[in-house]
Design an enzyme around this catalytic site. Sequence first.
Site, short mmCIF file in Angstrom:
data_model
loop_
_atom_site.label_atom_id
_atom_site.label_comp_id
_atom_site.label_asym_id
_atom_site.label_seq_id
_atom_site.Cartn_x
_atom_site.Cartn_y
_atom_site.Cartn_z
N PHE A 53 -34.86 58.98 39.05
CA PHE A 53 -35.53 60.66 39.15
C PHE A 53 -36.52 60.10 38.40
CE2 PHE A 53 -32.41 62.43 35.83
CZ PHE A 53 -32.69 62.53 35.48
N CYS A 71 -32.65 72.81 40.56
CA CYS A 71 -32.73 71.82 42.34
C CYS A 71 -31.83 70.06 41.79
CB CYS A 71 -34.07 72.29 42.78
SG CYS A 71 -34.90 73.57 42.67
N ASP A 126 -29.00 60.08 25.65
CA ASP A 126 -30.44 60.29 25.18
C ASP A 126 -31.71 60.10 24.26
OD1 ASP A 126 -29.27 61.71 22.91
OD2 ASP A 126 -31.21 63.89 23.97
N VAL A 127 -32.51 60.33 23.82
CA VAL A 127 -32.90 59.17 22.34
C VAL A 127 -31.61 59.75 21.23
CG1 VAL A 127 -35.08 59.16 22.80
CG2 VAL A 127 -34.09 61.07 21.79
#
Lengths: 315, 315
Positions: free
Chosen positions: A267, A140, A196-197
């Site tokens: 988001f 979604c 990302d990390v």
Amino acid sequence: MAVLDPAEIAKTYRDEIRDEIRRLGEPLVLAGFLAAEHGPSKTYADYTAKACSDVGVQFDLRQVARLEAEDAIAQANADASIHGIVVYYPLFGPEHDAYIRDLVEPAKDIEGLHSFWARCLYQNRRFIDAEKRLKAILPCTPLAILKLLEAAGAFDATAEKPLAGKRATIFNRSEVVGRPLASMMANDGAEVVSFDVDGAQLFRPSETGVPGADTHRPPRPYDVSESTVDRETALRDADIVITGVPSRSFPPVSPDEIKPGAICINFSTIKNFREDIVERASVFVPRVGPMTVTMALRNTLRLHRNAQLIRPRAR
Amino acid sequence: MAVLDPAEIAKTYRDEIRDEIRRLGEPLVLAGFLAAEHGPSKTYADYTAKACSDVGVQFDLRQVARLEAEDAIAQANADASIHGIVVYYPLFGPEHDAYIRDLVEPAKDIEGLHSFWARCLYQNRRFIDAEKRLKAILPCTPLAILKLLEAAGAFDATAEKPLAGKRATIFNRSEVVGRPLASMMANDGAEVVSFDVDGAQLFRPSETGVPGADTHRPPRPYDVSESTVDRETALRDADIVITGVPSRSFPPVSPDEIKPGAICINFSTIKNFREDIVERASVFVPRVGPMTVTMALRNTLRLHRNAQLIRPRAR
């Protein structure tokens, strides 16, 4: 510049969904399982309830102890009167939750989180049958973001590669949003830097296309590689910047970091852009939530349509 | 008191495995995929290589970039000359790795990590066919621990419930070791306290047994509940203490914390018991590694046997 309210965009989709549900002639029923009494998952459950009532879907939200979720899912899977299932994560940790996610029958998984749907996505299989009648389900939030890009004018739904020539930078590579989103955007023609990390990765439309059967490689129209690109460069070059970092230690993206006219979408539940980002962005979408839940309802209809095609019912 | 060397126990199993492989009349081939160049996964790969050469299995270890693992697995799945696949985790994070784990064909998953095998385990399905000819695969480390308990005299393999009346305390509830282990032990009759950072859970043999079909609950002969029991009480009452905490901040279990005569097993790479635990324990197993890799080889044979039963070959 413009701030784009996802609730406004969601309205159009919900009008369509409401009409289609009205024409169905039978009620659509969703079962929701919530373990937390407050926090983001409770908020998302409340969102779902409102959206369901808005479009005329019957939403049966049940508070369950997390250790009861497994049995509750098994019952809902077996219950023919339930069309869709939503589980409000996190229940345990990421690994145990991944196990639970795969207990939901894919045909009732309106959030598109089952590994069956994930495999469709990563292999860019848009239909699950040879006749191409049964559409695959997309998760979604990534789907909501593509629809928001369309509303912002950056996604040409009529083109073969709707994001051809676009560069995007995404901060988040989770299995539920960031990684599927990067793949979907690369499948649609964009070049995506995914942070990302753990560092950066580059998702690119594949130059060789779908490989031959002799390689035994699943068809995948994009390539992924590790990248050493830094935040500064990735932001400066991006036509689209998407953030989903649930941490206050992430320095919010500032106007001077982005390309003039970039589309910016957040988001995360935390503000990952500075408020004044609108001074340089062409479109800023501060949150995605209302579109996410709308896409879950859209998926519900899609799964219902698939079910009708498999087993047409006498009216 | 006695310190039990898992390599000694493994030897007996390996002798059996070597004999059986010799009788097969065809070479067994394992493919291993390793992304790290050092660390625990490299060590485990080296272990696998030694164990394979010990029992006469051909081990094809390939160094792959983590982003190539997915294609490598797809090729190995499709390659009829490969009987088993081992992927050396971690590659990415826990969620992405869970996705990768499910890409390995269950019939080649000698580590028993696929969610198909996990579902067999949690539902205590010991065969995957109605005729009960095809045995389910159990994950290697939990299986290795049960075999070590058997060697220590705490697991009566001839009994219907081999761990009936036993109390166990496990520090670790990961999806690959702690949670499956707690379920397997409860399935075998033990009452298990399972600790992780999230708190304690109690796994107990179910009093009601397998529920009726009307509940739609998957058969599961144990119950799980959240528990408020603390370390002190859980350790004092345990006949069996099993540790797998990969953190130096976990205070090693000391002799005065345990029940006299308890069996103590550590599967962490870190010492989770004080050296002097042997003063009070009846049996102490300081590591599990050699048995884990032996169980992977045992699983390889089991999967090969299943394949022969499905598709008997002309010799």
